[in-house]
Design a protein around this motif. Structure first.
Motif, PDB file in Angstrom:
ATOM      1  N   SER A 301       2.390 136.027 111.373  1.00  0.00           N
ATOM      2  CA  SER A 301       2.960 136.588 110.154  1.00  0.00           C
ATOM      3  C   SER A 301       2.393 137.970 109.863  1.00  0.00           C
ATOM      4  O   SER A 301       1.232 138.261 110.190  1.00  0.00           O
ATOM      5  N   PRO A 302       3.203 138.847 109.239  1.00  0.00           N
ATOM      6  CA  PRO A 302       2.613 140.082 108.707  1.00  0.00           C
ATOM      7  C   PRO A 302       1.583 139.752 107.637  1.00  0.00           C
ATOM      8  O   PRO A 302       1.475 138.608 107.194  1.00  0.00           O
ATOM      9  N   ASP A 303       0.837 140.764 107.234  1.00  0.00           N
ATOM     10  CA  ASP A 303      -0.149 140.543 106.178  1.00  0.00           C
ATOM     11  C   ASP A 303       0.523 139.978 104.934  1.00  0.00           C
ATOM     12  O   ASP A 303       1.627 140.376 104.562  1.00  0.00           O
ATOM     13  N   LYS A 304      -0.150 139.035 104.293  1.00  0.00           N
ATOM     14  CA  LYS A 304       0.375 138.458 103.064  1.00  0.00           C
ATOM     15  C   LYS A 304       0.102 139.393 101.898  1.00  0.00           C
ATOM     16  O   LYS A 304      -0.844 140.175 101.932  1.00  0.00           O
ATOM     17  N   PRO A 305       0.934 139.344 100.838  1.00  0.00           N
ATOM     18  CA  PRO A 305       2.068 138.440 100.667  1.00  0.00           C
ATOM     19  C   PRO A 305       3.281 138.901 101.467  1.00  0.00           C
ATOM     20  O   PRO A 305       3.414 140.080 101.790  1.00  0.00           O
ATOM     21  N   THR A 306       4.164 137.968 101.790  1.00  0.00           N
ATOM     22  CA  THR A 306       5.395 138.307 102.478  1.00  0.00           C
ATOM     23  C   THR A 306       6.580 138.135 101.532  1.00  0.00           C
ATOM     24  O   THR A 306       6.501 137.413 100.548  1.00  0.00           O
ATOM     25  N   GLY A 307       7.675 138.798 101.878  1.00  0.00           N
ATOM     26  CA  GLY A 307       8.893 138.673 101.095  1.00  0.00           C
ATOM     27  C   GLY A 307       9.859 137.714 101.761  1.00  0.00           C
ATOM     28  O   GLY A 307       9.460 136.787 102.469  1.00  0.00           O
ATOM     29  N   SER A 308      11.144 137.934 101.552  1.00  0.00           N
ATOM     30  CA  SER A 308      12.211 137.103 102.096  1.00  0.00           C
ATOM     31  C   SER A 308      12.633 137.614 103.470  1.00  0.00           C
ATOM     32  O   SER A 308      13.115 138.729 103.596  1.00  0.00           O
ATOM     33  N   PHE A 309      12.446 136.774 104.503  1.00  0.00           N
ATOM     34  CA  PHE A 309      12.817 137.159 105.874  1.00  0.00           C
ATOM     35  C   PHE A 309      14.318 136.897 106.069  1.00  0.00           C
ATOM     36  O   PHE A 309      14.717 135.978 106.774  1.00  0.00           O
ATOM     37  N   HIS A 310      15.149 137.729 105.463  1.00  0.00           N
ATOM     38  CA  HIS A 310      16.582 137.452 105.394  1.00  0.00           C
ATOM     39  C   HIS A 310      17.354 137.962 106.610  1.00  0.00           C
ATOM     40  O   HIS A 310      18.535 137.636 106.766  1.00  0.00           O
ATOM     41  N   SER A 311      16.760 138.765 107.453  1.00  0.00           N
ATOM     42  CA  SER A 311      17.439 139.228 108.662  1.00  0.00           C
ATOM     43  C   SER A 311      16.782 138.591 109.887  1.00  0.00           C
ATOM     44  O   SER A 311      15.573 138.371 109.922  1.00  0.00           O
ATOM     45  N   LEU A 312      17.612 138.278 110.897  1.00  0.00           N
ATOM     46  CA  LEU A 312      17.113 137.600 112.091  1.00  0.00           C
ATOM     47  C   LEU A 312      18.023 137.908 113.272  1.00  0.00           C
ATOM     48  O   LEU A 312      19.242 137.918 113.135  1.00  0.00           O
ATOM     49  N   ALA A 313      17.412 138.164 114.424  1.00  0.00           N
ATOM     50  CA  ALA A 313      18.163 138.302 115.676  1.00  0.00           C
ATOM     51  C   ALA A 313      17.234 138.000 116.836  1.00  0.00           C
ATOM     52  O   ALA A 313      16.032 138.316 116.796  1.00  0.00           O
ATOM     53  N   VAL A 314      17.785 137.395 117.878  1.00  0.00           N
ATOM     54  CA  VAL A 314      17.054 137.106 119.109  1.00  0.00           C
ATOM     55  C   VAL A 314      17.725 137.876 120.235  1.00  0.00           C
ATOM     56  O   VAL A 314      18.926 137.756 120.455  1.00  0.00           O
ATOM     57  N   ALA A 315      16.936 138.695 120.942  1.00  0.00           N
ATOM     58  CA  ALA A 315      17.461 139.510 122.045  1.00  0.00           C
ATOM     59  C   ALA A 315      16.286 140.039 122.848  1.00  0.00           C
ATOM     60  O   ALA A 315      15.129 139.962 122.418  1.00  0.00           O
ATOM     61  N   ASP A 316      16.566 140.590 124.007  1.00  0.00           N
ATOM     62  CA  ASP A 316      15.528 141.222 124.830  1.00  0.00           C
ATOM     63  C   ASP A 316      15.388 142.673 124.384  1.00  0.00           C
ATOM     64  O   ASP A 316      15.937 143.588 124.990  1.00  0.00           O
ATOM     65  N   PHE A 317      14.629 142.881 123.317  1.00  0.00           N
ATOM     66  CA  PHE A 317      14.528 144.216 122.734  1.00  0.00           C
ATOM     67  C   PHE A 317      13.711 145.178 123.586  1.00  0.00           C
ATOM     68  O   PHE A 317      13.921 146.387 123.529  1.00  0.00           O
ATOM     69  N   ASP A 318      12.748 144.656 124.368  1.00  0.00           N
ATOM     70  CA  ASP A 318      11.888 145.552 125.152  1.00  0.00           C
ATOM     71  C   ASP A 318      12.297 145.613 126.622  1.00  0.00           C
ATOM     72  O   ASP A 318      11.582 146.186 127.447  1.00  0.00           O
ATOM     73  N   ASN A 319      13.448 145.027 126.958  1.00  0.00           N
ATOM     74  CA  ASN A 319      14.033 145.160 128.302  1.00  0.00           C
ATOM     75  C   ASN A 319      13.131 144.655 129.419  1.00  0.00           C
ATOM     76  O   ASN A 319      13.125 145.215 130.522  1.00  0.00           O
TER      77      ASN A 319
END
Length: 418
Positions: A301-319
């Motif tokens: 997780s990022p440092d707390k506190p965290t907000g709403s993780f409302h966006s999501l995608a799974v892909a090979d971003f770093d090729n």
């Protein structure tokens, strides 16, 4: 004979340089109130690059726009009038004419097929049977019965007891539908402070979990098994062996989900994030024995506190040949959605392990505006890697906006020593 680097045991990924360049699609969206919906990414004008759609609830009661991608610059065009109460959207070819159409709650818009020459042409709006007049928070196009064409899946928390509805589009002017469940909220009735279920299968929480070749559906409290060839039969509900979601919350338990084979073992796993609530966390769920066992693994997780993780995608971003995960905190400043003073972050959980043994490390790519209510992923600039487009829901700044993130990641490959 040329050696193939990716997948060759003589080579390894030595260094990843995750790099993203921000571009504005529209720095000042029309209107001054919250509500940016109808978000999709597709080549609507069939000119070889990816365009987007967006709607604004306060403009004419739900004005939809499409943005023409002009080799990196973007031109806004009016598409039609939607419904200001809606959120979810999907692109698919409803009428089998070879052009992507747009589906939203209650309506679908027919692509006029001349946008490459006449980009301001009118889209025909069709009302479909069984449209849910309440907010369709989640909406997706997918082939659930393996007939070669997409059906439309929609979820509305406030319709009935929470209706999960599947539409057949075989007759594109006269849809039929089946309610997979009309009591979805009841699956969390025993969870104190749950307020029901707000959302779950968006943006890609559908896939074959039990190995029968038919797509199943992910929701916060469990998954719905596709009856497959037994068309019209009941979808079997299977609760998770663990609790998901966060309470208390503003609207109800809500997650974003994505089905993909994260560990390359031949079955489909699940990635999900909490959303629509502060304190969100991300997870991936290892599927074992074709849906007979699920093991939930938290993501760093990022440092707390965290907000709403409302966006999501799974892909090979770093090729590098394995799957990574993107998420981001939505910019919505409402109490209970974003901790006071927190600057929203966009980040990637990069797989630094291997395709068979994934290990995820957090890489923050942006802090503060622009925010991350929702994203779409695709090769926007045609250079072979996965880029991101994003939009806000409730501004955290002067204006509402839509943005494009160009992937400039370079992976260096080196020879392994024996």
């Amino acid at each position: 004979m040329a050696l193939q680097l990716q997948g060759n045991p003589l080579f390894s990924q030595q260094m990843r340089n995750l790099s993203w360049l921000h571009h504005s699609i529209d720095s000042i969206l029309p209107g001054s109130s919250y509500g940016t919906s109808g978000f999709t990414l597709a080549d609507f004008d069939r000119d070889g690059d990816l365009d987007i759609t967006i709607s604004r609830k306060e403009i004419k009661g739900g004005q939809v726009y499409w943005y023409e991608n002009r080799s990196g610059s973007w031109k806004r065009h009016e598409l039609g009038i939607s419904d200001e109460r809606q959120l979810g959207a999907a692109k698919t070819d409803i009428n089998s004419d070879g052009y992507p159409d747009l589906v939203v709650g209650r309506y679908w818009f027919e692509n006029p097929r001349v946008l490459n020459r006449l980009p301001d042409s009118s889209w025909t709006r069709w009302t479909y049977s069984g449209g849910l007049s309440y907010e369709n928070h989640d909406l997706i196009a997918a082939d659930f019965n393996n007939d070669g064409r997409d059906e439309i899946l929609s979820y509305s928390q406030d319709a009935g007891g929470g209706i999960l509805r599947l539409y057949s589009t075989i007759f594109h002017q006269d849809w039929s539908y089946q309610d997979i469940s009309d009591t979805v909220n009841a699956t969390v009735s025993q969870v104190e402070g749950s307020k029901g279920i707000h959302g779950g299968f968006s943006p890609h929480g559908i896939g074959d979990l039990n190995g029968d070749k038919f797509a199943d559906i992910i929701m916060p409290a469990g998954w719905y098994r596709n009856p497959g060839k037994n068309n019209g039969r009941t979808w079997q509900y299977n609760p998770w062996p663990f609790l998901t979601g966060i309470t208390p919350n503003l609207y109800g338990i809500s997650i974003r989900s994505w089905v993909a084979d994260m560990d390359s073992d031949g079955d489909k796993d699940i990635v999900y994030t909490d959303c629509d609530v502060e304190g969100s966390q991300g997870y991936w769920i290892r599927n074992k024995r074709n849906g007979k066992e699920f093991i939930r693994i938290p993501l760093p997780s990022p440092d707390k506190p965290t907000g709403s993780f409302h966006s999501l995608a799974v892909a090979d971003f770093d090729n590098d040949g394995d799957l990574d995960i993107f998420s981001g905190e939505q910019e919505d400043p409402d109490k209970g959605m974003k901790p006071e003073g927190m600057k929203e972050r966009g980040f990637i959980w990069e797989n630094t392990g291997s395709r068979r043994k994934p290990v995820f490390e957090l890489r923050i790519i942006q802090v503060d505006n622009p925010g991350w209510h929702d994203i779409q992923v695709g090769d926007v600039d045609g250079d072979g890697d996965q880029d991101i487009v994003s939009k806000v829901w409730n501004k955290d700044g002067l204006y509402y906006h839509a943005d494009y993130w160009e992937n400039r990641t370079i992976v260096k490959q080196t020879v392994k020593e024996n």
